[in-house]
Design a protein around this motif. Structure first.
Motif, mmCIF file in Angstrom:
data_model
loop_
_atom_site.group_PDB
_atom_site.id
_atom_site.type_symbol
_atom_site.label_atom_id
_atom_site.label_comp_id
_atom_site.label_asym_id
_atom_site.label_seq_id
_atom_site.Cartn_x
_atom_site.Cartn_y
_atom_site.Cartn_z
ATOM 1 N N LEU A 1 -21.581 82.605 55.908
ATOM 2 C CA LEU A 1 -22.592 83.573 56.333
ATOM 3 C C LEU A 1 -23.160 83.264 57.717
ATOM 4 O O LEU A 1 -23.419 82.108 58.056
ATOM 5 C CB LEU A 1 -23.756 83.604 55.338
ATOM 6 C CG LEU A 1 -23.476 84.134 53.936
ATOM 7 C CD1 LEU A 1 -24.738 83.982 53.080
ATOM 8 C CD2 LEU A 1 -23.033 85.584 53.982
ATOM 9 N N ALA A 2 -23.345 84.328 58.481
ATOM 10 C CA ALA A 2 -24.140 84.246 59.715
ATOM 11 C C ALA A 2 -25.551 84.682 59.356
ATOM 12 O O ALA A 2 -25.745 85.736 58.731
ATOM 13 C CB ALA A 2 -23.553 85.155 60.785
ATOM 14 N N ILE A 3 -26.527 83.865 59.703
ATOM 15 C CA ILE A 3 -27.929 84.170 59.413
ATOM 16 C C ILE A 3 -28.583 84.641 60.712
ATOM 17 O O ILE A 3 -28.753 83.850 61.648
ATOM 18 C CB ILE A 3 -28.657 82.936 58.860
ATOM 19 C CG1 ILE A 3 -27.925 82.407 57.622
ATOM 20 C CG2 ILE A 3 -30.108 83.263 58.535
ATOM 21 C CD1 ILE A 3 -28.396 81.041 57.176
ATOM 22 N N ASN A 4 -28.917 85.914 60.779
ATOM 23 C CA ASN A 4 -29.464 86.502 61.997
ATOM 24 C C ASN A 4 -30.939 86.849 61.801
ATOM 25 O O ASN A 4 -31.292 87.552 60.855
ATOM 26 C CB ASN A 4 -28.693 87.763 62.380
ATOM 27 C CG ASN A 4 -27.232 87.473 62.668
ATOM 28 O OD1 ASN A 4 -26.887 86.376 63.093
ATOM 29 N ND2 ASN A 4 -26.371 88.457 62.445
ATOM 30 N N GLY A 5 -31.795 86.343 62.700
ATOM 31 C CA GLY A 5 -33.230 86.598 62.610
ATOM 32 C C GLY A 5 -33.686 87.686 63.566
ATOM 33 O O GLY A 5 -33.152 87.808 64.678
ATOM 34 N N TYR A 6 -34.667 88.473 63.119
ATOM 35 C CA TYR A 6 -35.221 89.565 63.932
ATOM 36 C C TYR A 6 -36.745 89.582 63.789
ATOM 37 O O TYR A 6 -37.286 89.173 62.762
ATOM 38 C CB TYR A 6 -34.661 90.920 63.488
ATOM 39 C CG TYR A 6 -33.170 91.072 63.681
ATOM 40 C CD1 TYR A 6 -32.650 91.658 64.831
ATOM 41 C CD2 TYR A 6 -32.279 90.620 62.709
ATOM 42 C CE1 TYR A 6 -31.273 91.799 65.002
ATOM 43 C CE2 TYR A 6 -30.905 90.749 62.868
ATOM 44 C CZ TYR A 6 -30.412 91.344 64.019
ATOM 45 O OH TYR A 6 -29.051 91.474 64.194
ATOM 46 N N THR A 7 -37.426 90.068 64.807
ATOM 47 C CA THR A 7 -38.889 90.211 64.789
ATOM 48 C C THR A 7 -39.258 91.661 65.051
ATOM 49 O O THR A 7 -38.396 92.490 65.369
ATOM 50 C CB THR A 7 -39.555 89.340 65.870
ATOM 51 O OG1 THR A 7 -39.203 89.871 67.167
ATOM 52 C CG2 THR A 7 -39.116 87.890 65.772
ATOM 53 N N ASP A 8 -40.563 91.972 64.958
ATOM 54 C CA ASP A 8 -41.030 93.272 65.447
ATOM 55 C C ASP A 8 -41.255 93.136 66.956
ATOM 56 O O ASP A 8 -40.893 92.125 67.558
ATOM 57 C CB ASP A 8 -42.293 93.719 64.707
ATOM 58 C CG ASP A 8 -43.454 92.740 64.854
ATOM 59 O OD1 ASP A 8 -43.561 92.095 65.916
ATOM 60 O OD2 ASP A 8 -44.264 92.619 63.914
ATOM 61 N N ASN A 9 -41.864 94.134 67.574
ATOM 62 C CA ASN A 9 -42.012 94.106 69.032
ATOM 63 C C ASN A 9 -43.345 93.548 69.513
ATOM 64 O O ASN A 9 -43.703 93.686 70.674
ATOM 65 C CB ASN A 9 -41.813 95.511 69.608
ATOM 66 C CG ASN A 9 -42.911 96.477 69.190
ATOM 67 O OD1 ASN A 9 -43.682 96.200 68.270
ATOM 68 N ND2 ASN A 9 -42.992 97.617 69.857
ATOM 69 N N SER A 10 -44.120 92.921 68.621
ATOM 70 C CA SER A 10 -45.371 92.288 69.044
ATOM 71 C C SER A 10 -45.054 91.057 69.898
ATOM 72 O O SER A 10 -44.157 90.289 69.560
ATOM 73 C CB SER A 10 -46.202 91.875 67.827
ATOM 74 O OG SER A 10 -46.506 92.988 67.022
ATOM 75 N N GLY A 11 -45.818 90.855 70.972
ATOM 76 C CA GLY A 11 -45.567 89.701 71.837
ATOM 77 C C GLY A 11 -44.472 89.988 72.847
ATOM 78 O O GLY A 11 -43.864 91.058 72.864
#
Length: 335
Positions: free
Chosen positions: A264-274
């Motif tokens: 598995l590739a574990i890909n992280g994402y955030t919202d657009n705050s900051g």
């Protein structure tokens, strides 16, 4: 004789002026005429902070959001913004304070059929009368300082959206209707020579609608699309897993243990705050934290990889808190 007369006249004038000053000091301080730009607020807890407990509870029947109709001859300019959960800033004692709950906001203009010119006093007085009649209290009336606006500019994402308040150029009036159950109603409005805007928020707690995927659901998604989307809870602005985040990692581990060939590739994402650089690093740190948590359960690290993509490729609208929650995610991709 002339000198004595002049001195006596000056003394009498000074006494009269002092009496007038005393009379002005005794005038009510929380009465503000429409259009007054001097900020006035009430109530306080004695330290200068806004204190909701000082506001009388209103038991008046107010119905559902937005609670009030438009004044006769007025209507919304565009479709009002309405969200079941959001956050708005209100100037409480002059301090821009974030409050969360149900939101409704819009610009207000003359109806097309209204032949009269726009009247700002009519717009403001109509709402003032309607709000105070159901137990609302005016808690701020005036300009917000530029220092306050600069302080919150990174957090206040909705400036410029439909129903925005022009804090920079116009005074704003803020009211609160305190309710018995704590679902207090905050209202702020302003106007100019052609239009007005009103924002109404009813306090409400955030209700989590995202559930943790079980191992069989993760496996099913991976088999069907090669990808599974998880909303793993981390501490705010950190890469440390919360307790329910650790439960989600346990479910991923089960999938890997049941299929020794799975990578598995574990890909992280955030919202657009900051800012983008911060979000990119945060998303990578969170993906790495998930990888490390999985390997502590005996999974070979060679079967995993971790990468962060920040706020790129959102899957929901970042203009709402619900959308932001959806975008804060970890994606598992078959390798």
């Amino acid at each position: 004789m002339k000198k004595t007369l002049i001195i006596s006249s000056i003394g009498a004038l000074l006494v009269a002026c002092n009496k007038k000053a005393e009379q002005k000091t005794d005038a009510p301080k929380d009465t503000v005429t429409i259009g007054n730009t001097a900020a006035t607020e009430k109530p306080s807890d004695g330290t200068g902070n806004f204190d909701i407990n000082s506001v009388p509870v209103s038991t008046a029947e107010v119905g559902e959001l937005p609670f009030f109709s438009f004044p006769k001859g007025l209507n919304f300019q565009n479709k009002p913004v309405q969200r079941s959960y959001d956050m708005l800033f209100f100037p409480l004692k002059g301090v821009m304070t974030p409050i969360e709950g149900k939101v409704w906001k819009t610009y207000v203009v003359n109806e097309k059929s209204n032949k009269e010119e726009w009247s700002l006093p009519y717009f403001l007085k109509s709402y003032d009368d309607a709000i105070t009649k159901v137990g609302g209290v005016k808690i701020f009336d005036g300009k917000v300082s530029q220092q306050e606006l600069d302080r919150i500019k990174e957090e206040a994402r909705y400036f410029g959206e439909e129903g925005s308040i022009d804090y920079w150029n116009e005074p704003v009036k803020v009211y609160v209707i305190r309710r018995q159950n704590g679902d207090d109603i905050y209202i702020q409005l302003y106007g100019n020579t052609a239009t007005g805007a009103i924002q109404i928020l009813q306090k409400a707690p955030f209700e989590q609608t995202i559930s943790i995927l079980k191992s069989d659901e993760i496996k099913k998604a991976l088999d069907a699309t090669g990808k599974a989307i998880l909303h793993i809870n981390f501490d705010t602005d950190k890469a440390s897993l919360k307790s329910d985040g650790k439960i989600a990692v346990d479910e991923i581990t089960k999938v890997l243990k049941n299929d020794n060939n799975l990578k598995l590739a574990i890909n992280g994402y955030t919202d657009n705050s900051g800012n983008d650089a911060h979000n990119l690093q945060l998303s990578k740190d969170r993906a790495t934290a998930v990888l490390n948590a999985i390997t502590t359960s005996g999974i070979d690290k060679a079967r995993l990889s971790a990468e962060g993509f920040g706020s790129k490729t959102p899957i929901a609208d970042n203009s709402s808190e619900e959308g932001k929650a959806q975008n804060r995610r970890v994606e598992l991709v078959k390798k």
